[in-house]
Design a protein around this motif. Structure first.
Motif, PDB file in Angstrom:
ATOM      1  N   ARG A   1       0.831  -1.210   0.000  1.00  0.00           N
ATOM      2  CA  ARG A   1       0.000   0.000   0.000  1.00  0.00           C
ATOM      3  C   ARG A   1       0.865   1.259   0.000  1.00  0.00           C
ATOM      4  N   GLY A   2       2.023   1.204   0.700  1.00  0.00           N
ATOM      5  CA  GLY A   2       2.933   2.348   0.685  1.00  0.00           C
ATOM      6  C   GLY A   2       3.555   2.564  -0.683  1.00  0.00           C
ATOM      7  N   LEU A   3       3.931   1.453  -1.338  1.00  0.00           N
ATOM      8  CA  LEU A   3       4.488   1.562  -2.688  1.00  0.00           C
ATOM      9  C   LEU A   3       3.475   2.167  -3.650  1.00  0.00           C
ATOM     10  N   ALA A   4       2.205   1.746  -3.506  1.00  0.00           N
ATOM     11  CA  ALA A   4       1.165   2.250  -4.410  1.00  0.00           C
ATOM     12  C   ALA A   4       1.026   3.764  -4.286  1.00  0.00           C
ATOM     13  N   VAL A   5       1.084   4.276  -3.047  1.00  0.00           N
ATOM     14  CA  VAL A   5       0.970   5.719  -2.834  1.00  0.00           C
ATOM     15  C   VAL A   5       2.162   6.437  -3.463  1.00  0.00           C
ATOM     16  N   LEU A   6       3.365   5.911  -3.237  1.00  0.00           N
ATOM     17  CA  LEU A   6       4.567   6.553  -3.787  1.00  0.00           C
ATOM     18  C   LEU A   6       4.553   6.548  -5.309  1.00  0.00           C
ATOM     19  N   GLU A   7       4.131   5.431  -5.892  1.00  0.00           N
ATOM     20  CA  GLU A   7       4.073   5.356  -7.352  1.00  0.00           C
ATOM     21  C   GLU A   7       3.022   6.313  -7.908  1.00  0.00           C
ATOM     22  N   ALA A   8       1.865   6.397  -7.221  1.00  0.00           N
ATOM     23  CA  ALA A   8       0.802   7.295  -7.683  1.00  0.00           C
ATOM     24  C   ALA A   8       1.250   8.747  -7.634  1.00  0.00           C
ATOM     25  N   ARG A   9       2.089   9.095  -6.677  1.00  0.00           N
ATOM     26  CA  ARG A   9       2.600  10.465  -6.564  1.00  0.00           C
ATOM     27  C   ARG A   9       3.765  10.745  -7.514  1.00  0.00           C
ATOM     28  N   GLY A  10       4.232   9.708  -8.207  1.00  0.00           N
ATOM     29  CA  GLY A  10       5.350   9.905  -9.122  1.00  0.00           C
ATOM     30  C   GLY A  10       6.697  10.012  -8.442  1.00  0.00           C
ATOM     31  N   VAL A  11       6.806   9.496  -7.205  1.00  0.00           N
ATOM     32  CA  VAL A  11       8.062   9.640  -6.457  1.00  0.00           C
ATOM     33  C   VAL A  11       9.194   8.883  -7.137  1.00  0.00           C
ATOM     34  N   PHE A  12       8.927   7.646  -7.578  1.00  0.00           N
ATOM     35  CA  PHE A  12      10.000   6.863  -8.188  1.00  0.00           C
ATOM     36  C   PHE A  12      10.423   7.457  -9.533  1.00  0.00           C
ATOM     37  N   ALA A  13       9.481   8.009 -10.260  1.00  0.00           N
ATOM     38  CA  ALA A  13       9.837   8.673 -11.519  1.00  0.00           C
ATOM     39  C   ALA A  13      10.768   9.856 -11.244  1.00  0.00           C
ATOM     40  N   ARG A  14      10.476  10.614 -10.178  1.00  0.00           N
ATOM     41  CA  ARG A  14      11.353  11.745  -9.822  1.00  0.00           C
ATOM     42  C   ARG A  14      12.732  11.255  -9.393  1.00  0.00           C
ATOM     43  N   LEU A  15      12.775  10.170  -8.629  1.00  0.00           N
ATOM     44  CA  LEU A  15      14.060   9.639  -8.177  1.00  0.00           C
ATOM     45  C   LEU A  15      14.911   9.185  -9.356  1.00  0.00           C
ATOM     46  N   HIS A  16      14.283   8.592 -10.363  1.00  0.00           N
ATOM     47  CA  HIS A  16      15.030   8.106 -11.514  1.00  0.00           C
ATOM     48  C   HIS A  16      15.496   9.263 -12.401  1.00  0.00           C
TER      49      HIS A  16
ATOM     50  N   ASP B   1      16.123  12.521 -11.244  1.00  0.00           N
ATOM     51  CA  ASP B   1      16.872  13.559 -10.523  1.00  0.00           C
ATOM     52  C   ASP B   1      18.024  12.928  -9.733  1.00  0.00           C
ATOM     53  N   PRO B   2      19.261  13.352  -9.964  1.00  0.00           N
ATOM     54  CA  PRO B   2      20.390  12.801  -9.196  1.00  0.00           C
ATOM     55  C   PRO B   2      20.472  13.341  -7.773  1.00  0.00           C
ATOM     56  N   ASP B   3      19.723  14.395  -7.475  1.00  0.00           N
ATOM     57  CA  ASP B   3      19.752  14.989  -6.136  1.00  0.00           C
ATOM     58  C   ASP B   3      18.676  14.374  -5.245  1.00  0.00           C
ATOM     59  N   PRO B   4      18.778  14.593  -3.917  1.00  0.00           N
ATOM     60  CA  PRO B   4      17.749  14.081  -3.007  1.00  0.00           C
ATOM     61  C   PRO B   4      16.370  14.657  -3.340  1.00  0.00           C
ATOM     62  N   VAL B   5      15.348  13.844  -3.156  1.00  0.00           N
ATOM     63  CA  VAL B   5      13.964  14.232  -3.432  1.00  0.00           C
ATOM     64  C   VAL B   5      13.212  14.278  -2.109  1.00  0.00           C
ATOM     65  N   TYR B   6      12.531  15.390  -1.852  1.00  0.00           N
ATOM     66  CA  TYR B   6      11.737  15.528  -0.635  1.00  0.00           C
ATOM     67  C   TYR B   6      10.345  14.957  -0.885  1.00  0.00           C
ATOM     68  N   VAL B   7       9.863  14.124   0.050  1.00  0.00           N
ATOM     69  CA  VAL B   7       8.562  13.459  -0.095  1.00  0.00           C
ATOM     70  C   VAL B   7       7.681  13.850   1.095  1.00  0.00           C
ATOM     71  N   GLU B   8       6.565  14.474   0.795  1.00  0.00           N
ATOM     72  CA  GLU B   8       5.625  14.852   1.848  1.00  0.00           C
ATOM     73  C   GLU B   8       5.050  13.599   2.519  1.00  0.00           C
ATOM     74  N   PRO B   9       4.553  13.714   3.757  1.00  0.00           N
ATOM     75  CA  PRO B   9       3.961  12.549   4.442  1.00  0.00           C
ATOM     76  C   PRO B   9       2.887  11.892   3.581  1.00  0.00           C
ATOM     77  N   THR B  10       2.858  10.559   3.609  1.00  0.00           N
ATOM     78  CA  THR B  10       1.915   9.816   2.767  1.00  0.00           C
ATOM     79  C   THR B  10       0.603   9.505   3.466  1.00  0.00           C
ATOM     80  N   GLY B  11       0.463   9.923   4.710  1.00  0.00           N
ATOM     81  CA  GLY B  11      -0.783   9.657   5.423  1.00  0.00           C
ATOM     82  C   GLY B  11      -0.740  10.228   6.816  1.00  0.00           C
TER      83      GLY B  11
END
Length: 541
Positions: free
Chosen positions: A181-196, A198-208
């Protein structure tokens, strides 16, 4: 020099302020092999030789029952929070008492880390650093708890301080992977796309609710993403901290590459042994001796993609099957460590033994495990799992594999999207029909003969009269039920039955003639389902 981890050395490592060896019965100097959390289902998950954490076990009666049950399951020590019963000297296992203020997460993580330390020390005694050390280094830099994960979000290492995080991180550490369920939220927010990207750290807001923010960065070797570093933070990193974190990524990448090489070799060896076990014979028995399968009734799982026949496999499906194999392997490592998983031809197999279970209990435990895996997996709705067995010895594995193969072939044809798990008994009719279809094909037997052939020649099997006959037979030869299914008047149904007699000469009073017509109609429908599955898997370009 790395000492074996025992109940006694565990207490010495963590110190008397955290742990106390309250009862020494049952030999506290035997090596521990793993750590398990008691949650009411430990019998399914316990690796023999484990230390078991009695989370939520309170009261004299519950403590006694818990200790006795864990001894019966092969545990070598139990850990509980006091106070202990006044007279508990008859306990069959060493009992480690935990400081009431200590975090269970901290205890579990520490035990796992000690076990890994000793395993690494035995394999590479001259190694001067590992991923856990790197995780602690990054944690000190960021002043934040850190995990290092592979590309599929399985946890490889973590830093100290995880008990100061949130529920999501606790589940990730104890489950050794980010929950679906956590992976689904991160994928829906496009977090992994941003990580792939961007070479810099990515800030992720709370997921719940109740969750804390994260900072993540991809670990790269050239353009290849090897994994990720995740930190639980209170806010975005400063520019300086971001640069320093990025500067540590080559070190993490080096460890991940080395770990990937070691892991790939070990997994290839393990999968080769599992393949030999499934093949049977002397080679299978020899391979089984090199795997920690254990004693007890054996079951074989066979997982296949819904709606896909084995002949329809292509390169994309082969890649997806490997992903499914990896997911099942990680799941089994967490909940049934003695089991093995390996991919076959368009099927992923699992071999499980169930010590101290009856054959019936082994089948039900395998069914529950398979259903739980499909329910948790992101691919669960697309796959079915057959349970073959039980077998009483390794010599029976090839037979129960054949059972699982036949069953998964039938289950693939199910059309609903719910997690589907079944045994040979559950799928007996479609398994028999598919076997009969194979025999007919091998003999070159025509798809229709006699009365049904005459209907086929006049109307085609999808025509009005053959479909009316199929509905009539499927309704147990009830005219009213068949009419309702076809949404026609009962008199219309009677008229069609008379036409079937007139056109085909079918004798409705001849049981053999009716059985043959019914079988041929069912086989035609089954062949149509297989063709539809292949067309779905390989659509026209």
């Amino acid at each position: 020099m790395n000492r074996e981890l025992t109940a006694r050395t565990l207490v010495e490592d963590l110190g008397s302020t955290v742990l106390r060896l309250a009862i020494e019965r049952g030999d506290p100097d035997r090596p521990l092999t793993g750590v398990a959390i008691h949650d009411g289902a430990t019998a399914d998950q316990l690796e023999p030789g484990s230390v078991v954490l009695g989370v939520g076990v309170h009261g004299d009666a519950a403590l006694r029952e818990f200790a006795a049950a864990m001894a019966a399951e092969g545990a070598r020590a139990v850990v509980v929070k006091g106070p202990l019963p006044a007279a508990f000297d008859d306990c069959p296992l060493p009992v480690i008492e935990v400081n009431p203020g200590a975090s269970w997460l901290h205890i579990a993580a520490t035990v796992r880390e000690r076990l890994l330390d000793r395993a690494r020390g035995q394999l590479r005694p001259d190694d001067t650093g590992d991923l856990f050390s790197v995780a602690n280094t990054i944690s000190a830099l960021l002043d934040a708890p850190v995990t290092i994960e592979d590309r599929s979000s399985a946890v490889l290492a973590w830093s100290a301080g995880q008990d100061q995080t949130d529920e999501g991180r606790v589940e990730t550490i104890l489950g050794r992977a980010v929950q679906p369920r956590g992976l689904a939220v991160l994928e829906a927010r496009g977090v992994f796309a941003r990580l792939h990207a961007d070479p810099d750290p990515v800030y992720v807001e709370p997921t719940g609710p109740g969750m804390l923010p994260r900072v993540a960065i991809a670990v790269r070797a050239g353009s290849d993403v090897l994994g990720y570093v995740w930190a639980v933070v209170t806010g975005p990193l400063s520019a300086e901290r971001s640069r320093e974190l990025r500067g540590l990524m080559p070190l993490v990448a080096l460890h991940l590459v080395n770990a990937r090489i070691d892991d790939t070799r070990a997994r290839q060896h393990r999968r080769g042994l599992a393949t030999a076990v499934l093949g049977g014979g002397p080679a299978g028995l020899d391979a089984a001796g090199q795997l920690p399968l254990g004693d007890g009734p054996l079951c074989v799982l066979a997982a296949g993609r819904r709606g896909v026949s084995p002949s329809a496999e292509d390169a994309d499906m082969a890649i997806e099957l490997r992903r499914f194999e990896d997911a099942l392997e990680r799941y089994l490592a967490a909940v049934h460590p003695t089991a093995v998983a390996v991919a076959g031809d368009c099927v992923v197999y699992g071999v499980l033994s169930w010590p101290r279970r009856t054959p019936k209990e082994a089948v039900e435990a395998s069914r529950a495990l398979a259903r739980d895996f499909l329910g948790r997996s992101a691919m669960g709705r697309d796959y079915v799992i057959a349970v073959g067995g039980p077998g009483r010895s390794l010599a029976q594995v090839p037979t129960i594999r054949k059972q699982a193969d036949a069953t998964v072939r039938a289950l693939r044809l199910t059309s609903d999207g719910e997690p589907t798990v079944g045994t040979l008994e559950d799928a007996a009719l479609p398994v028999l029909l598919l076997g009969l279809a194979d025999i007919a094909d091998n003999l070159g037997l025509p798809a229709t003969t006699g009365a049904l052939r005459r209907l086929d020649e006049k109307d085609g099997l999808q025509g009005l009269l053959p479909t009316s006959l199929a509905a009539y037979l499927e309704a147990g030869r009830s005219t009213e039920t068949a009419a309702a299914k076809l949404q026609i008047h009962v008199n219309t149904m009677r008229y069609r039955l008379r036409r079937i007699r007139d056109v085909s000469g079918l004798d409705f009073a001849n049981a053999d003639a009716m059985l043959l017509a019914h079988l041929q109609l069912r086989l035609a429908a089954l062949r149509g389902a297989v063709v539809d599955a292949d067309d779905t898997a390989n659509p026209a370009s």
